[in-house]
Design a protein around this motif. Sequence first.
Motif, PDB file in Angstrom:
ATOM      1  N   ARG A  67     -32.134 -19.328 -36.276  1.00 35.50           N
ATOM      2  CA  ARG A  67     -33.669 -20.262 -36.491  1.00 35.50           C
ATOM      3  C   ARG A  67     -33.997 -19.525 -38.084  1.00 35.50           C
ATOM      4  NH1 ARG A  67     -38.350 -21.521 -33.271  1.00 35.50           N
ATOM      5  NH2 ARG A  67     -37.834 -23.271 -34.283  1.00 35.50           N
ATOM      6  N   ALA A  68     -33.993 -18.338 -38.305  1.00 35.97           N
ATOM      7  CA  ALA A  68     -34.363 -18.047 -39.543  1.00 35.97           C
ATOM      8  C   ALA A  68     -33.506 -18.301 -40.790  1.00 35.97           C
ATOM      9  CB  ALA A  68     -34.199 -16.184 -39.487  1.00 35.97           C
ATOM     10  N   ALA A  69     -32.023 -18.479 -40.410  1.00 37.37           N
ATOM     11  CA  ALA A  69     -31.155 -18.898 -41.558  1.00 37.37           C
ATOM     12  C   ALA A  69     -31.582 -20.309 -41.903  1.00 37.37           C
ATOM     13  CB  ALA A  69     -29.883 -18.607 -40.939  1.00 37.37           C
ATOM     14  N   VAL A  70     -31.736 -21.255 -40.765  1.00 31.34           N
ATOM     15  CA  VAL A  70     -31.898 -22.653 -41.053  1.00 31.34           C
ATOM     16  C   VAL A  70     -33.234 -22.701 -41.717  1.00 31.34           C
ATOM     17  CG1 VAL A  70     -32.528 -24.721 -39.799  1.00 31.34           C
ATOM     18  CG2 VAL A  70     -30.630 -23.587 -39.233  1.00 31.34           C
ATOM     19  N   ALA A  71     -34.359 -22.127 -41.497  1.00 30.12           N
ATOM     20  CA  ALA A  71     -35.693 -22.132 -42.069  1.00 30.12           C
ATOM     21  C   ALA A  71     -35.328 -21.693 -43.479  1.00 30.12           C
ATOM     22  CB  ALA A  71     -36.594 -21.149 -41.305  1.00 30.12           C
ATOM     23  N   ALA A  72     -34.829 -20.440 -43.626  1.00 32.29           N
ATOM     24  CA  ALA A  72     -34.751 -20.211 -45.239  1.00 32.29           C
ATOM     25  C   ALA A  72     -34.006 -21.061 -45.946  1.00 32.29           C
ATOM     26  CB  ALA A  72     -33.749 -18.613 -45.109  1.00 32.29           C
ATOM     27  N   TYR A  73     -32.986 -21.501 -45.643  1.00 30.15           N
ATOM     28  CA  TYR A  73     -32.218 -22.604 -46.127  1.00 30.15           C
ATOM     29  C   TYR A  73     -33.137 -23.768 -46.582  1.00 30.15           C
ATOM     30  CZ  TYR A  73     -29.147 -26.647 -47.716  1.00 30.15           C
ATOM     31  OH  TYR A  73     -28.490 -27.452 -48.379  1.00 30.15           O
ATOM     32  N   PHE A  74     -33.750 -24.244 -45.707  1.00 27.90           N
ATOM     33  CA  PHE A  74     -34.929 -25.429 -46.431  1.00 27.90           C
ATOM     34  C   PHE A  74     -36.048 -25.039 -46.908  1.00 27.90           C
ATOM     35  CE2 PHE A  74     -32.487 -27.640 -42.959  1.00 27.90           C
ATOM     36  CZ  PHE A  74     -31.952 -28.884 -43.495  1.00 27.90           C
ATOM     37  N   ALA A  75     -36.179 -23.614 -47.058  1.00 29.29           N
ATOM     38  CA  ALA A  75     -37.306 -23.113 -47.785  1.00 29.29           C
ATOM     39  C   ALA A  75     -36.885 -22.794 -49.201  1.00 29.29           C
ATOM     40  CB  ALA A  75     -37.876 -21.829 -47.007  1.00 29.29           C
ATOM     41  N   GLY A  76     -35.464 -23.153 -49.469  1.00 34.07           N
ATOM     42  CA  GLY A  76     -34.994 -22.854 -50.944  1.00 34.07           C
ATOM     43  C   GLY A  76     -33.930 -21.883 -51.025  1.00 34.07           C
ATOM     44  N   ASP A  77     -33.443 -21.319 -50.114  1.00 34.73           N
ATOM     45  CA  ASP A  77     -32.184 -20.388 -50.239  1.00 34.73           C
ATOM     46  C   ASP A  77     -31.104 -20.891 -49.783  1.00 34.73           C
ATOM     47  OD1 ASP A  77     -30.473 -18.266 -50.012  1.00 34.73           O
ATOM     48  OD2 ASP A  77     -31.408 -17.071 -48.676  1.00 34.73           O
ATOM     49  N   PRO A  78     -30.506 -21.505 -50.714  1.00 37.16           N
ATOM     50  CA  PRO A  78     -29.125 -22.253 -50.741  1.00 37.16           C
ATOM     51  C   PRO A  78     -27.942 -21.428 -50.014  1.00 37.16           C
ATOM     52  CG  PRO A  78     -29.082 -21.701 -52.887  1.00 37.16           C
ATOM     53  CD  PRO A  78     -30.431 -21.310 -52.301  1.00 37.16           C
ATOM     54  N   THR A  79     -28.123 -20.045 -50.004  1.00 36.48           N
ATOM     55  CA  THR A  79     -27.052 -19.490 -49.189  1.00 36.48           C
ATOM     56  C   THR A  79     -27.168 -18.928 -47.851  1.00 36.48           C
ATOM     57  OG1 THR A  79     -27.580 -17.366 -50.304  1.00 36.48           O
ATOM     58  CG2 THR A  79     -26.064 -18.803 -51.694  1.00 36.48           C
ATOM     59  N   ALA A  80     -28.352 -19.313 -47.572  1.00 35.87           N
ATOM     60  CA  ALA A  80     -28.820 -18.650 -46.002  1.00 35.87           C
ATOM     61  C   ALA A  80     -27.804 -19.273 -44.974  1.00 35.87           C
ATOM     62  CB  ALA A  80     -30.111 -19.274 -45.696  1.00 35.87           C
ATOM     63  N   LEU A  81     -27.314 -20.293 -44.834  1.00 36.98           N
ATOM     64  CA  LEU A  81     -26.473 -20.625 -43.869  1.00 36.98           C
ATOM     65  C   LEU A  81     -24.861 -20.330 -43.803  1.00 36.98           C
ATOM     66  CD1 LEU A  81     -27.484 -24.462 -44.198  1.00 36.98           C
ATOM     67  CD2 LEU A  81     -28.440 -22.527 -42.582  1.00 36.98           C
ATOM     68  N   ASP A  82     -24.507 -19.389 -44.980  1.00 36.24           N
ATOM     69  CA  ASP A  82     -23.333 -19.170 -45.308  1.00 36.24           C
ATOM     70  C   ASP A  82     -22.571 -18.277 -43.923  1.00 36.24           C
ATOM     71  OD1 ASP A  82     -23.221 -20.327 -47.519  1.00 36.24           O
ATOM     72  OD2 ASP A  82     -23.358 -18.527 -48.860  1.00 36.24           O
ATOM     73  N   GLY A  83     -23.521 -17.160 -43.434  1.00 38.17           N
ATOM     74  CA  GLY A  83     -23.027 -16.402 -42.481  1.00 38.17           C
ATOM     75  C   GLY A  83     -23.139 -17.084 -40.886  1.00 38.17           C
ATOM     76  N   LEU A  84     -23.595 -18.261 -40.726  1.00 41.05           N
ATOM     77  CA  LEU A  84     -23.581 -18.622 -39.491  1.00 41.05           C
ATOM     78  C   LEU A  84     -22.536 -18.839 -38.936  1.00 41.05           C
ATOM     79  CD1 LEU A  84     -26.559 -20.950 -39.642  1.00 41.05           C
ATOM     80  CD2 LEU A  84     -26.714 -18.656 -38.521  1.00 41.05           C
ATOM     81  N   VAL A  85     -22.389 -18.587 -37.600  1.00 38.32           N
ATOM     82  CA  VAL A  85     -20.931 -18.961 -36.786  1.00 38.32           C
ATOM     83  C   VAL A  85     -21.018 -20.264 -36.310  1.00 38.32           C
ATOM     84  CG1 VAL A  85     -19.584 -18.558 -34.542  1.00 38.32           C
ATOM     85  CG2 VAL A  85     -20.601 -16.633 -36.183  1.00 38.32           C
ATOM     86  N   VAL A  86     -20.119 -21.054 -36.642  1.00 37.94           N
ATOM     87  CA  VAL A  86     -20.114 -22.498 -36.062  1.00 37.94           C
ATOM     88  C   VAL A  86     -18.671 -22.746 -35.322  1.00 37.94           C
ATOM     89  CG1 VAL A  86     -19.630 -24.985 -37.135  1.00 37.94           C
ATOM     90  CG2 VAL A  86     -21.210 -23.444 -38.126  1.00 37.94           C
ATOM     91  N   LYS A  87     -18.871 -23.466 -34.504  1.00 33.29           N
ATOM     92  CA  LYS A  87     -17.611 -23.929 -33.415  1.00 33.29           C
ATOM     93  C   LYS A  87     -17.437 -25.298 -33.287  1.00 33.29           C
ATOM     94  CE  LYS A  87     -17.404 -19.808 -30.507  1.00 33.29           C
ATOM     95  NZ  LYS A  87     -17.519 -19.110 -29.261  1.00 33.29           N
ATOM     96  N   THR A  88     -16.708 -25.949 -33.639  1.00 35.21           N
ATOM     97  CA  THR A  88     -16.561 -27.481 -33.573  1.00 35.21           C
ATOM     98  C   THR A  88     -15.126 -27.795 -32.565  1.00 35.21           C
ATOM     99  OG1 THR A  88     -15.154 -27.496 -35.538  1.00 35.21           O
ATOM    100  CG2 THR A  88     -17.516 -27.797 -35.864  1.00 35.21           C
TER     101      THR A  88
END
Length: 176
Positions: A67-88
């Motif tokens: 949640r914090a990473a998503v919020a930080a991205y939309f608050a202006g930190d363009p690299t906040a999502l880089d470390g999130l684990v994604v499974k598709t």
Amino acid sequence: MTKPREPLSLTLDRIDSPVGEVLLVVDAEGAVRALDFADYEDRMHRLLARHYGAYSLTDGQAPAAVRAAVAAYFAGDPTALDGLVVKTGGTDFQREVWAALRAIPAGETRSYGQLASAIGRPKAVRAVGLANGQNPVGVIVPCHRVIGANGTLTGYAGGVERKRWLLDMERGVSAR
């Protein structure tokens, strides 16, 4: 006789952003399985069904760090999502395209042709475009960073105005 597979159990979180409510879907381990905007919730459900078959979605909160990473991205930190684990889900080819999308640095763009070349398949431009459109984890797997060969902002599932906002934010350009 094979026992039917249990539906994939997922949690749906809703987070406000400057460009609309974000739908964030995580699994029990906290890996992001989908991210979309609330006005495209039907598409998110179609993609979840296509990628995982049966699934159950329970309203709840994603892990605090996600949640914090998503919020930080939309608050202006363009690299906040880089470390999130994604499974598709998806095919091997789709996952290859999605990995190449995540390799595009924040604030930069690539054409579909450049993306096809990046995965070693320069003639697969259309297939890359189709894979891009099947991405269930928008923004984190940044399909908004793909533009037309002539540099125009082309079809983004979340809308061209949202695409412009995301790219401007990543480049540090003031929101309009």
